[in-house]
Design a protein around this motif. Sequence first.
Motif, PDB file in Angstrom:
ATOM      1  N   GLY A  70       0.813  -1.196  -0.006  1.00 52.95           N
ATOM      2  CA  GLY A  70      -0.060  -0.173  -0.154  1.00 52.95           C
ATOM      3  C   GLY A  70       0.740   1.156   0.014  1.00 52.95           C
ATOM      4  N   LEU A  71       2.065   0.971   0.031  1.00 58.31           N
ATOM      5  CA  LEU A  71       2.821   2.462   0.056  1.00 58.31           C
ATOM      6  C   LEU A  71       4.224   2.165  -0.791  1.00 58.31           C
ATOM      7  CD1 LEU A  71       3.087   5.318   0.914  1.00 58.31           C
ATOM      8  CD2 LEU A  71       4.295   4.494   2.961  1.00 58.31           C
ATOM      9  N   ARG A  72       4.029   2.380  -2.147  1.00 58.40           N
ATOM     10  CA  ARG A  72       5.103   1.997  -3.327  1.00 58.40           C
ATOM     11  C   ARG A  72       6.290   2.734  -2.857  1.00 58.40           C
ATOM     12  NH1 ARG A  72       5.272   3.304  -9.166  1.00 58.40           N
ATOM     13  NH2 ARG A  72       6.482   1.754 -10.080  1.00 58.40           N
ATOM     14  N   GLY A  73       7.311   2.056  -2.982  1.00 60.47           N
ATOM     15  CA  GLY A  73       8.819   2.901  -2.782  1.00 60.47           C
ATOM     16  C   GLY A  73       9.167   2.768  -1.471  1.00 60.47           C
ATOM     17  N   LEU A  74       8.416   2.329  -0.390  1.00 66.20           N
ATOM     18  CA  LEU A  74       8.758   1.984   0.965  1.00 66.20           C
ATOM     19  C   LEU A  74       9.408   0.764   1.177  1.00 66.20           C
ATOM     20  CD1 LEU A  74       9.195   3.422   3.821  1.00 66.20           C
ATOM     21  CD2 LEU A  74       7.254   2.665   4.187  1.00 66.20           C
ATOM     22  N   PHE A  75      10.524   0.255   1.634  1.00 66.23           N
ATOM     23  CA  PHE A  75      11.146  -0.773   2.133  1.00 66.23           C
ATOM     24  C   PHE A  75      11.302  -1.142   3.427  1.00 66.23           C
ATOM     25  CE2 PHE A  75      11.769  -0.226  -2.552  1.00 66.23           C
ATOM     26  CZ  PHE A  75      11.341  -1.341  -2.945  1.00 66.23           C
ATOM     27  N   PRO A  76      10.256  -1.210   4.417  1.00 62.98           N
ATOM     28  CA  PRO A  76      10.532  -1.375   5.634  1.00 62.98           C
ATOM     29  C   PRO A  76      11.449  -2.488   5.946  1.00 62.98           C
ATOM     30  CG  PRO A  76       8.352  -2.079   5.117  1.00 62.98           C
ATOM     31  CD  PRO A  76       9.199  -1.566   3.862  1.00 62.98           C
ATOM     32  N   ALA A  77      12.297  -2.112   7.134  1.00 69.72           N
ATOM     33  CA  ALA A  77      13.246  -3.185   7.544  1.00 69.72           C
ATOM     34  C   ALA A  77      13.528  -3.070   9.007  1.00 69.72           C
ATOM     35  CB  ALA A  77      14.577  -3.092   6.729  1.00 69.72           C
ATOM     36  N   GLY A  78      14.207  -4.186   9.624  1.00 68.57           N
ATOM     37  CA  GLY A  78      14.714  -4.026  11.088  1.00 68.57           C
ATOM     38  C   GLY A  78      13.651  -4.042  11.991  1.00 68.57           C
ATOM     39  N   GLU A  79      14.176  -3.824  13.146  1.00 66.61           N
ATOM     40  CA  GLU A  79      13.547  -3.840  14.280  1.00 66.61           C
ATOM     41  C   GLU A  79      12.175  -2.877  14.429  1.00 66.61           C
ATOM     42  OE1 GLU A  79      14.236  -4.473  19.141  1.00 66.61           O
ATOM     43  OE2 GLU A  79      15.975  -3.947  17.836  1.00 66.61           O
ATOM     44  N   ALA A  91      20.484  -6.637  11.518  1.00 66.90           N
ATOM     45  CA  ALA A  91      21.186  -6.630  10.452  1.00 66.90           C
ATOM     46  C   ALA A  91      20.834  -7.552   9.400  1.00 66.90           C
ATOM     47  CB  ALA A  91      22.600  -6.678  10.805  1.00 66.90           C
ATOM     48  N   VAL A  92      20.406  -8.981   9.637  1.00 65.84           N
ATOM     49  CA  VAL A  92      20.278  -9.800   8.700  1.00 65.84           C
ATOM     50  C   VAL A  92      19.174  -9.122   7.843  1.00 65.84           C
ATOM     51  CG1 VAL A  92      19.253 -12.034   8.499  1.00 65.84           C
ATOM     52  CG2 VAL A  92      21.115 -11.666   9.968  1.00 65.84           C
ATOM     53  N   ASP A  93      17.830  -8.744   8.417  1.00 64.27           N
ATOM     54  CA  ASP A  93      16.871  -8.458   7.694  1.00 64.27           C
ATOM     55  C   ASP A  93      17.284  -7.092   6.706  1.00 64.27           C
ATOM     56  OD1 ASP A  93      13.766  -8.482   7.171  1.00 64.27           O
ATOM     57  OD2 ASP A  93      13.935  -6.389   8.058  1.00 64.27           O
ATOM     58  N   GLY A  94      18.142  -6.257   7.345  1.00 63.04           N
ATOM     59  CA  GLY A  94      18.617  -5.264   6.442  1.00 63.04           C
ATOM     60  C   GLY A  94      19.275  -5.866   5.095  1.00 63.04           C
ATOM     61  N   ILE A  95      19.994  -6.830   5.182  1.00 64.02           N
ATOM     62  CA  ILE A  95      20.755  -7.557   4.247  1.00 64.02           C
ATOM     63  C   ILE A  95      19.726  -7.879   3.208  1.00 64.02           C
ATOM     64  CG2 ILE A  95      22.098  -9.098   3.298  1.00 64.02           C
ATOM     65  CD1 ILE A  95      23.882  -8.939   5.964  1.00 64.02           C
ATOM     66  N   ARG A  96      18.713  -8.582   3.716  1.00 64.63           N
ATOM     67  CA  ARG A  96      17.772  -9.291   2.912  1.00 64.63           C
ATOM     68  C   ARG A  96      16.833  -8.057   2.097  1.00 64.63           C
ATOM     69  NH1 ARG A  96      11.986 -10.379   3.696  1.00 64.63           N
ATOM     70  NH2 ARG A  96      11.432 -12.140   2.464  1.00 64.63           N
ATOM     71  N   VAL A  97      16.495  -7.012   2.732  1.00 63.67           N
ATOM     72  CA  VAL A  97      15.873  -5.824   2.186  1.00 63.67           C
ATOM     73  C   VAL A  97      16.693  -5.198   1.151  1.00 63.67           C
ATOM     74  CG1 VAL A  97      14.605  -3.780   2.408  1.00 63.67           C
ATOM     75  CG2 VAL A  97      14.250  -5.717   3.943  1.00 63.67           C
ATOM     76  N   ALA A  98      17.888  -5.168   1.293  1.00 63.60           N
ATOM     77  CA  ALA A  98      18.758  -4.492   0.516  1.00 63.60           C
ATOM     78  C   ALA A  98      18.874  -5.368  -0.781  1.00 63.60           C
ATOM     79  CB  ALA A  98      20.214  -4.173   1.266  1.00 63.60           C
ATOM     80  N   GLU A  99      18.785  -6.643  -0.533  1.00 70.42           N
ATOM     81  CA  GLU A  99      19.077  -7.555  -1.951  1.00 70.42           C
ATOM     82  C   GLU A  99      17.796  -7.662  -2.694  1.00 70.42           C
ATOM     83  OE1 GLU A  99      20.197 -11.266   0.085  1.00 70.42           O
ATOM     84  OE2 GLU A  99      22.219 -10.682  -0.085  1.00 70.42           O
ATOM     85  N   ALA A 100      16.703  -7.388  -1.923  1.00 66.63           N
ATOM     86  CA  ALA A 100      15.581  -7.034  -2.556  1.00 66.63           C
ATOM     87  C   ALA A 100      15.480  -5.810  -3.385  1.00 66.63           C
ATOM     88  CB  ALA A 100      14.120  -7.439  -1.704  1.00 66.63           C
ATOM     89  N   LEU A 101      15.861  -4.768  -2.725  1.00 62.42           N
ATOM     90  CA  LEU A 101      15.764  -3.512  -3.267  1.00 62.42           C
ATOM     91  C   LEU A 101      16.772  -3.335  -4.311  1.00 62.42           C
ATOM     92  CD1 LEU A 101      14.591  -0.594  -3.138  1.00 62.42           C
ATOM     93  CD2 LEU A 101      16.391  -0.057  -1.345  1.00 62.42           C
ATOM     94  N   LEU A 102      18.030  -3.848  -4.485  1.00 64.17           N
ATOM     95  CA  LEU A 102      18.986  -3.798  -5.138  1.00 64.17           C
ATOM     96  C   LEU A 102      18.458  -3.873  -6.969  1.00 64.17           C
ATOM     97  CD1 LEU A 102      21.878  -2.977  -5.903  1.00 64.17           C
ATOM     98  CD2 LEU A 102      22.482  -5.384  -5.835  1.00 64.17           C
ATOM     99  N   PRO A 103      17.798  -4.858  -7.234  1.00 65.71           N
ATOM    100  CA  PRO A 103      17.066  -4.588  -8.754  1.00 65.71           C
ATOM    101  C   PRO A 103      16.251  -3.478  -8.934  1.00 65.71           C
ATOM    102  CG  PRO A 103      16.878  -6.893  -7.611  1.00 65.71           C
ATOM    103  CD  PRO A 103      17.210  -6.124  -6.628  1.00 65.71           C
TER     104      PRO A 103
END
Length: 129
Positions: A70-79, A91-103
């Motif tokens: 419901g909020l395009r362009g926002l990639f919530p991560a972490g605690e 940190a692990v979740d941040g890496i997961r989100v970064a990998e998803a965001l990279l493309p």
Amino acid sequence: PSSYRLGVAAAPLHELYPPPLTAALRDGMRAFAASFPGFDGQAALLHGVETRTSAPVQVSRDHETCEALGLRGLFPAGEGAGYAGGIVSAAVDGIRVAEALLPVLVGGIAAARASGAPSGAAQEEVGQR
């Protein structure tokens, strides 16, 4: 003295914590000091307990893309977004989100460059996603 901007106050933590916790803290500090001399010196400060709680809410996100629902362009991560319960899992979740965001980021830059836009437009294109 402490670098904590609000200041600190000395307190007898051994009187506040249950004896098993006090013993565990003492043993842990001694063991750590064996590897890092001076860690437990006279000037050392032990700041109070950190709680083991997480955000009481969770920002819903797509399982694959990690983008907020419901909020395009926002990639919530972490605690704070409710996806972790401590520094390591955050940190692990941040890496997961970064990998998803990279493309998404690479695709936006590639699309802007392919359109012949000036170099600054590539960042603007990414910002619009």
